[in-house]
Design an enzyme around this catalytic site. Structure first.
Site, PDB file in Angstrom:
ATOM      1  N   CYS A  83       3.286  -8.644 -13.510  1.00  0.00           N
ATOM      2  CA  CYS A  83       2.714  -9.122 -12.242  1.00  0.00           C
ATOM      3  C   CYS A  83       3.585 -10.193 -11.576  1.00  0.00           C
ATOM      4  O   CYS A  83       3.296 -10.616 -10.457  1.00  0.00           O
ATOM      5  CB  CYS A  83       1.302  -9.655 -12.454  1.00  0.00           C
ATOM      6  SG  CYS A  83       0.133  -8.355 -12.864  1.00  0.00           S
ATOM      7  N   HIS A 124      -2.504  -4.818   4.634  1.00  0.00           N
ATOM      8  CA  HIS A 124      -1.062  -4.600   4.792  1.00  0.00           C
ATOM      9  C   HIS A 124      -0.280  -5.911   4.928  1.00  0.00           C
ATOM     10  O   HIS A 124       0.595  -6.047   5.785  1.00  0.00           O
ATOM     11  CB  HIS A 124      -0.780  -3.656   5.973  1.00  0.00           C
ATOM     12  CG  HIS A 124      -1.075  -2.239   5.622  1.00  0.00           C
ATOM     13  ND1 HIS A 124      -2.348  -1.721   5.649  1.00  0.00           N
ATOM     14  CD2 HIS A 124      -0.263  -1.242   5.211  1.00  0.00           C
ATOM     15  CE1 HIS A 124      -2.311  -0.457   5.281  1.00  0.00           C
ATOM     16  NE2 HIS A 124      -1.056  -0.131   4.998  1.00  0.00           N
ATOM     17  N   GLU A 139      -9.364  -4.488  -8.237  1.00  0.00           N
ATOM     18  CA  GLU A 139      -7.909  -4.397  -8.074  1.00  0.00           C
ATOM     19  C   GLU A 139      -7.382  -3.028  -8.497  1.00  0.00           C
ATOM     20  O   GLU A 139      -6.442  -2.507  -7.904  1.00  0.00           O
ATOM     21  CB  GLU A 139      -7.247  -5.503  -8.900  1.00  0.00           C
ATOM     22  CG  GLU A 139      -5.759  -5.574  -8.725  1.00  0.00           C
ATOM     23  CD  GLU A 139      -5.135  -6.686  -9.531  1.00  0.00           C
ATOM     24  OE1 GLU A 139      -5.035  -7.806  -9.008  1.00  0.00           O
ATOM     25  OE2 GLU A 139      -4.764  -6.431 -10.702  1.00  0.00           O
TER      26      GLU A 139
END
Length: 140
Positions: free
Chosen positions: A37, A78, A125
């Site tokens: 991550c 986005h 997620e």
């Protein structure tokens, strides 16, 4: 969107509104312990927001669904979450994304004359991982 069922929270209010939405966003967690991550990567986040209250507004809404979508989707869809001011000084983990969404929505609700409250935010997620954020105390 596939229907999702999320943990519910008990509250003293007569009305409960739930808004599901999704957005595509990227993030990275610049910490050694974050493993993969640490690198920039993206998710299609599925978000559920629970709003509750006893009074409806003059239109008959607890809150307009469109407003909730504007607060969350318009801001984060986005984007690279790390670029948002609200994540400066912290990392945009799923936990912090859920808490931040709660704070933004509750700030909006605090200015509504019927005083609804955000009692829960769920941020999924991945298909197998999600976070639930609930404030310690829900106003009564």
């Amino acid at each position: 969107m596939m229907q999702q069922f999320y943990p519910q929270t008990h509250h003293p209010y007569s009305f409960e509104l739930n808004k599901d939405m999704h957005l595509a966003a990227a993030h990275f967690i610049p910490a050694k312990d974050a493993g993969k991550c640490q690198d920039v990567h993206g998710h299609t986040y599925f978000i559920n927001v629970t709003i509750a209250g006893d009074e409806l507004d003059k239109t008959g809404f607890l809150v307009d669904f469109k407003q909730l979508k504007t607060i969350v989707h318009k801001r984060y869809d986005h984007t690279l979450l790390n670029d948002h001011d609200e994540f400066k000084g912290t990392f945009p983990t799923t936990e912090m994304v859920a808490k931040t969404i709660y704070e933004r929505i509750q700030a909006y609700l605090d200015n509504r004359p019927n005083k609804p409250v955000c009692v829960q935010v769920v941020v999924r997620e991945t298909p197998t991982s999600y976070v639930v954020y609930r404030p310690k105390k829900v106003a009564e």
